[in-house]
Design an enzyme around this catalytic site. Structure first.
Site, PDB file in Angstrom:
ATOM      1  N   ASP A   1      25.848  15.213  52.278  1.00  0.00           N
ATOM      2  CA  ASP A   1      24.700  16.101  52.504  1.00  0.00           C
ATOM      3  C   ASP A   1      24.837  17.402  51.699  1.00  0.00           C
ATOM      4  O   ASP A   1      25.828  18.133  51.865  1.00  0.00           O
ATOM      5  CB  ASP A   1      24.648  16.379  54.022  1.00  0.00           C
ATOM      6  CG  ASP A   1      23.334  16.993  54.467  1.00  0.00           C
ATOM      7  OD1 ASP A   1      22.563  17.447  53.609  1.00  0.00           O
ATOM      8  OD2 ASP A   1      23.103  17.023  55.686  1.00  0.00           O
TER       9      ASP A   1
ATOM     10  N   ASP B   1      14.162  16.627  56.835  1.00  0.00           N
ATOM     11  CA  ASP B   1      14.576  15.930  58.067  1.00  0.00           C
ATOM     12  C   ASP B   1      13.402  15.417  58.900  1.00  0.00           C
ATOM     13  O   ASP B   1      12.434  16.124  59.141  1.00  0.00           O
ATOM     14  CB  ASP B   1      15.388  16.877  58.956  1.00  0.00           C
ATOM     15  CG  ASP B   1      16.755  17.185  58.362  1.00  0.00           C
ATOM     16  OD1 ASP B   1      16.986  16.842  57.186  1.00  0.00           O
ATOM     17  OD2 ASP B   1      17.567  17.778  59.084  1.00  0.00           O
TER      18      ASP B   1
HETATM   19  C1  GLA Z   1      20.907  17.907  57.513  1.00  0.00           C
HETATM   20  C2  GLA Z   1      20.580  16.424  57.377  1.00  0.00           C
HETATM   21  C3  GLA Z   1      20.484  15.819  58.759  1.00  0.00           C
HETATM   22  C4  GLA Z   1      21.790  16.017  59.504  1.00  0.00           C
HETATM   23  C5  GLA Z   1      22.144  17.488  59.555  1.00  0.00           C
HETATM   24  C6  GLA Z   1      23.549  17.717  60.099  1.00  0.00           C
HETATM   25  O1  GLA Z   1      19.879  18.631  58.105  1.00  0.00           O
HETATM   26  O2  GLA Z   1      19.404  16.243  56.659  1.00  0.00           O
HETATM   27  O3  GLA Z   1      20.178  14.447  58.684  1.00  0.00           O
HETATM   28  O4  GLA Z   1      22.797  15.296  58.855  1.00  0.00           O
HETATM   29  O5  GLA Z   1      22.104  18.078  58.256  1.00  0.00           O
HETATM   30  O6  GLA Z   1      23.924  19.059  60.093  1.00  0.00           O
END
Ligand code: GLA
Length: 417
Positions: A167, A238
Site C-alpha cells: 500500500d 477505498d
Molecule cells: C488504505 C487501503 C485500505 C487499507 C488501509 C489500511 O486505506 O486502501 O484498503 O489497507 O489503508 O490502513
C-alpha cells in the site's frame, strides 16, 4: 432470502433463437491468455483466476488480532466458503511492531507468533496474506518496508506468507514529495520503481506470493502493474459499506477490461457484502458486479457473526463461477438507459453473463426497464439461468425487467445466439 418475485413474472419462456455476428467465439484465443504466456514467469503462476478469500480491514480495521484471524479461518471452513473457493486469509494493516537491531521487523502484541498463525491457517487448507507498503509507514502509521524490501520479503517467505498487499501511503510524503518535489512524472517513476523493487524481492524468495498493488489507481497502474510482477492492482480509492461508494467504484471501471486476464487483475477493492447498512439487494448487486468485473472476491465481513442471507450471497456458486471463469475476460457495460445499466461478460465455452442493474434510488417496479437484446449483440429469445433465483429464464427483446432500487438480474446464457 428475498427472491425476484416481480421479475419471474416478466421473464417469459419463449423459444426461437437466431444467430448474431456478435456471439462470443469460444475457439478464439483470448488476448489476455496470450499476454500471460509472455509476461508471467514460472514463479508468478498465481492468481490465474481472481484471488478469493477474506481480508481483515473492512470490518475489523485496527482491531484485527491473531485470535480474530484464526476465527476467520475456522469460519471459512465451517461456512462452506472454502469449498466455494475462498482460499486467502489476509491480515491487513496494524499487525506490525518495531524493527530489531538487525532491521528485522517484529510483530506487535496482537500477533504473538506469525509463523504459528500461518501454520494454523495452512493446516486448514487455506493460504495466508499480509500487508505492507513501500514507504516508511503504513496507512495506519505502522512500520512499512522502505529500505527493508528484501529483508521483509524473506521474512514473509520464512513465515509461509502467500499474498502481499503493498500500500503506497507514506511513500508519497516520505519519498516522492521529498526526492523530486514538484515533478509529478519523476514522482510516478519513483513509485513504479518502488513497486518493482518489492516485486523483485518477492520473486527472489522463490515462494509463490500473490502481489497485490494498492495505490488507488494512480498513474494508470493497470498499464504497468504486470511488468513489476503485480497480480492485481487497486483501481480506485477505498470502498465503503454504502451503495454510493460501491456504485461509484463500478462506474470507474469503464475502459479497464482489456487490462485484466489470468494472473493480472483489476481490483475494485475488497467486498463490503454483509457490512454497514447494505440491503440484501445491494449486497447481491455488489457481489454480482464484482463477479462481472472479474474482481478479486475478498470478503470483508465479520465471519463468525455472518447472517444466513449474507452467507448465501457469498457462497452462491453460480455467481462465483462467473468471477472465476477461466477465460479471465472482464465484463463491460454494454449500455445504460437512465439509471438502469446492462453489463455483459464473455465466458469460456462461448457462454455469456448478462447483468441488468438498477443503480437508481427511486426507480421502482411500477416503471419497468425494457431490455434490448440487439444492444448486447443478441437476437431472438435467449435461454439462460437466473443466478439468484436458480431458475431457468428466457430473455426476449424488449422484455420488461422490473427491479427494485439497487437490485440486479444476473443471467448466464450457455449458448447465446
Ligand atoms: C488504505 C487501503 C485500505 C487499507 C488501509 C489500511 O486505506 O486502501 O484498503 O489497507 O489503508 O490502513
Amino acid at each position: 432470502m428475498r427472491v425476484f418475485a416481480p421479475l419471474s413474472v416478466v421473464l417469459l419462456a419463449l423459444a426461437s433463437v437466431a444467430a448474431t455476428a456478435q456471439a462470443p467465439a469460444a475457439q478464439k484465443p483470448s488476448p489476455s491468455s496470450h499476454k500471460i504466456a509472455v509476461k508471467a514467469p514460472a514463479a508468478q503462476q498465481v492468481a490465474l483466476t481472481p484471488p478469493m478469500g477474506w481480508n481483515s480491514w473492512n470490518y475489523f480495521a485496527g482491531k484485527v488480532d491473531d485470535k480474530g484471524v484464526r476465527a476467520a479461518a475456522d469460519q471459512i471452513v465451517a461456512t462452506g466458503m472454502k469449498d466455494a473457493g475462498y482460499v486467502y486469509v489476509n491480515i491487513d494493516d496494524t499487525w506490525e511492531g518495531e524493527r530489531d537491531a538487525n532491521g528485522v521487523l517484529q510483530t506487535n502484541e496482537k500477533f504473538p507468533d506469525m509463523k504459528a498463525l500461518a501454520d494454523y491457517v495452512h493446516s486448514k487448507g487455506l493460504k495466508i496474506g499480509i500487508y505492507s507498503g513501500p514507504g516508511s509507514k503504513t496507512c495506519a502509521g505502522y512500520a512499512a518496508s522502505l529500505g527493508h524490501e528484501e529483508q521483509d520479503a524473506k521474512l514473509y517467505a520464512s513465515w509461509g506468507i502467500d499474498y502481499l498487499k503493498y500500500d503506497l501511503c507514506s511513500f508519497r510524503e516520505d519519498t516522492m514529495a521529498v526526492k523530486v518535489p514538484n515533478d509529478e512524472a519523476a514522482q510516478m517513476h519513483l513509485m513504479i520503481a518502488a513497486y518493482g523493487k518489492m516485486g523483485k524481492a518477492l520473486k527472489s524468495t522463490g515462494r509463490p506470493i500473490v502481489y497485490s498493488l494498492c495505490q488507488y489507481g494512480w498513474d494508470s497502474v493497470w498499464e504497468w502493474a504486470p511488468s513489476v510482477g503485480g497480480n492485481l492492482w487497486r483501481t480506485t480509492g477505498d470502498v465503503q459499506s454504502n451503495w454510493g461508494s460501491i456504485y461509484d467504484i463500478i462506474s470507474q471501471q469503464a475502459g479497464l477490461a482489456k487490462y485484466a486476464g489470468p494472473g493480472h487483475w483489476n481490483d475494485p477493492d475488497m467486498l463490503e457484502v454483509g457490512n454497514g447498512h447494505l440491503s440484501t439487494a445491494e449486497n447481491r448487486s455488489h457481489f454480482s458486479m464484482w463477479a462481472l468485473l472479474a474482481a478479486p472476491l475478498l470478503a470483508g465481513n465479520d465471519l463468525p457473526n455472518m447472517k444466513p442471507e449474507v452467507k448465501a450471497i457469498l457462497t452462491n456458486r453460480d455467481v462465483i463461477a462467473i468471477d472465476q471463469d477461466r477465460l479471465g475476460k472482464q465484463g463491460t457495460r454494454a449500455y445504460a438507459d437512465g439509471e438502469v445499466e446492462v453489463w455483459t461478460r464473455h465466458l469460456s465455452g462461448g457462454a455469456l453473463a448478462v447483468a441488468v442493474l438498477n443503480a437508481g434510488s427511486n426507480r421502482v417496479a411500477s416503471h419497468p426497464f425494457h431490455l434490448s437484446l440487439s444492444k448486447i449483440g443478441l437476437s431472438g429469445a435467449q435461454k439462460g439461468k437466473d443466478l439468484w433465483t436458480g431458475k431457468e429464464v428466457t430473455l426476449t427483446d424488449n422484455m420488461p425487467v422490473e427491479l427494485q432500487s439497487h437490485d440486479i438480474l444476473l443471467v448466464r446464457i450457455a449458448s447465446p445466439k
